[in-house]
Write a protein that holds these residues in place. Sequence first.
Motif, PDB file in Angstrom:
ATOM      1  N   ARG A  19       0.832  -1.205   0.000  1.00 31.10           N
ATOM      2  CA  ARG A  19       0.000   0.000   0.000  1.00 31.10           C
ATOM      3  C   ARG A  19       0.868   1.258   0.000  1.00 31.10           C
ATOM      4  NH1 ARG A  19      -2.100   3.665   3.270  1.00 31.10           N
ATOM      5  NH2 ARG A  19      -1.142   2.793   5.132  1.00 31.10           N
ATOM      6  N   LEU A  20       1.914   1.259   0.824  1.00 34.06           N
ATOM      7  CA  LEU A  20       2.798   2.419   0.878  1.00 34.06           C
ATOM      8  C   LEU A  20       3.586   2.570  -0.424  1.00 34.06           C
ATOM      9  CD1 LEU A  20       4.113   2.088   4.541  1.00 34.06           C
ATOM     10  CD2 LEU A  20       2.409   3.711   3.677  1.00 34.06           C
ATOM     11  N   ALA A  21       4.023   1.449  -0.996  1.00 34.42           N
ATOM     12  CA  ALA A  21       4.716   1.511  -2.280  1.00 34.42           C
ATOM     13  C   ALA A  21       3.793   2.059  -3.371  1.00 34.42           C
ATOM     14  CB  ALA A  21       5.240   0.131  -2.670  1.00 34.42           C
ATOM     15  N   ASN A  22       2.528   1.655  -3.326  1.00 32.58           N
ATOM     16  CA  ASN A  22       1.555   2.190  -4.285  1.00 32.58           C
ATOM     17  C   ASN A  22       1.468   3.710  -4.179  1.00 32.58           C
ATOM     18  OD1 ASN A  22       0.910  -0.375  -5.187  1.00 32.58           O
ATOM     19  ND2 ASN A  22      -0.943  -0.549  -3.941  1.00 32.58           N
ATOM     20  N   ARG A  23       1.458   4.217  -2.949  1.00 37.57           N
ATOM     21  CA  ARG A  23       1.374   5.663  -2.735  1.00 37.57           C
ATOM     22  C   ARG A  23       2.605   6.363  -3.300  1.00 37.57           C
ATOM     23  NH1 ARG A  23      -0.579   8.968  -2.430  1.00 37.57           N
ATOM     24  NH2 ARG A  23      -0.404  10.132  -0.484  1.00 37.57           N
ATOM     25  N   ILE A  24       3.778   5.788  -3.069  1.00 36.09           N
ATOM     26  CA  ILE A  24       4.997   6.391  -3.610  1.00 36.09           C
ATOM     27  C   ILE A  24       4.952   6.413  -5.131  1.00 36.09           C
ATOM     28  CG2 ILE A  24       7.494   6.139  -3.828  1.00 36.09           C
ATOM     29  CD1 ILE A  24       7.458   4.829  -1.013  1.00 36.09           C
ATOM     30  N   THR A  25       4.574   5.288  -5.717  1.00 33.84           N
ATOM     31  CA  THR A  25       4.487   5.208  -7.178  1.00 33.84           C
ATOM     32  C   THR A  25       3.498   6.229  -7.725  1.00 33.84           C
ATOM     33  OG1 THR A  25       5.105   2.868  -7.213  1.00 33.84           O
ATOM     34  CG2 THR A  25       3.881   3.696  -9.110  1.00 33.84           C
ATOM     35  N   GLU A  26       2.361   6.362  -7.059  1.00 35.01           N
ATOM     36  CA  GLU A  26       1.356   7.337  -7.491  1.00 35.01           C
ATOM     37  C   GLU A  26       1.931   8.749  -7.470  1.00 35.01           C
ATOM     38  OE1 GLU A  26      -1.808   6.741  -4.767  1.00 35.01           O
ATOM     39  OE2 GLU A  26      -2.414   4.806  -5.618  1.00 35.01           O
ATOM     40  N   ARG A  27       2.686   9.086  -6.435  1.00 35.18           N
ATOM     41  CA  ARG A  27       3.267  10.423  -6.326  1.00 35.18           C
ATOM     42  C   ARG A  27       4.308  10.669  -7.397  1.00 35.18           C
ATOM     43  NH1 ARG A  27       5.707  13.496  -2.144  1.00 35.18           N
ATOM     44  NH2 ARG A  27       5.024  15.080  -3.606  1.00 35.18           N
ATOM     45  N   VAL A  28       5.176   9.691  -7.614  1.00 38.08           N
ATOM     46  CA  VAL A  28       6.202   9.861  -8.645  1.00 38.08           C
ATOM     47  C   VAL A  28       5.554   9.990 -10.021  1.00 38.08           C
ATOM     48  CG1 VAL A  28       8.214   8.828  -9.753  1.00 38.08           C
ATOM     49  CG2 VAL A  28       7.923   8.610  -7.283  1.00 38.08           C
ATOM     50  N   ALA A  29       4.564   9.147 -10.293  1.00 41.11           N
ATOM     51  CA  ALA A  29       3.889   9.196 -11.590  1.00 41.11           C
ATOM     52  C   ALA A  29       3.173  10.528 -11.783  1.00 41.11           C
ATOM     53  CB  ALA A  29       2.908   8.036 -11.712  1.00 41.11           C
TER      54      ALA A  29
END
Length: 204
Positions: A19-29
């Motif tokens: 879930r936290l990795a998803n959030r990071i990916t969303e922010r970078v994208a």
Amino acid sequence: MNILQLNSSARGEASESTRLANRITERVAAANAGAKVTVHDVVRNPIPTLDEAALQAIFTPAEQRSAEQAARVVPADAAIAAVQAADVLVLAVPMYNFGVPAQLKNWIDAIARAGVTFRYTATGPEGLLKGKKVFVALTRGGKYRDTPADSLVPYLRTTLGFLGMTDVQFVYAEGLNMGAEVAQAALQAAEAEIAALELAAAVA
């Protein structure tokens, strides 16, 4: 920009590291228009353990490999190609018995290939996966940050750095098994860390 997210939790959709990795990916994208995201769950789609057959296949010249050997190197070759193509890596890493999940270790063993992702020189080893930004979402049941028991951070820094990936940023969520209040506070702190991440280095 290419973003590669690696999930390694055995908890599937219930995984906090994912879930936290998803959030990071969303922010970078979101910070990089047109970013392409590739997600590899190494638990659901595992890379085989590095064994004698795999080593023999890797060290056999491609044109001399048997059909079985050629098939054996396909998962590792695909993992290497994905990392080479990535500008940003986002790793979801829970702590299992003071180490990384076995499936993530298999992925690391697969991408660490002499002459491809690192090489030995007269002055020592040189990582060949340079110029990449790595974010690591770490989750733990207890609290280990900045203590001798935190074996994951030194291991990941050393391994990724050996391959040339020296720009690594960690996000921590600790104490997740220490009661609901502690877990909630830890996840909120991790979300705050993600919100404050410096993304400028990740912009192509």
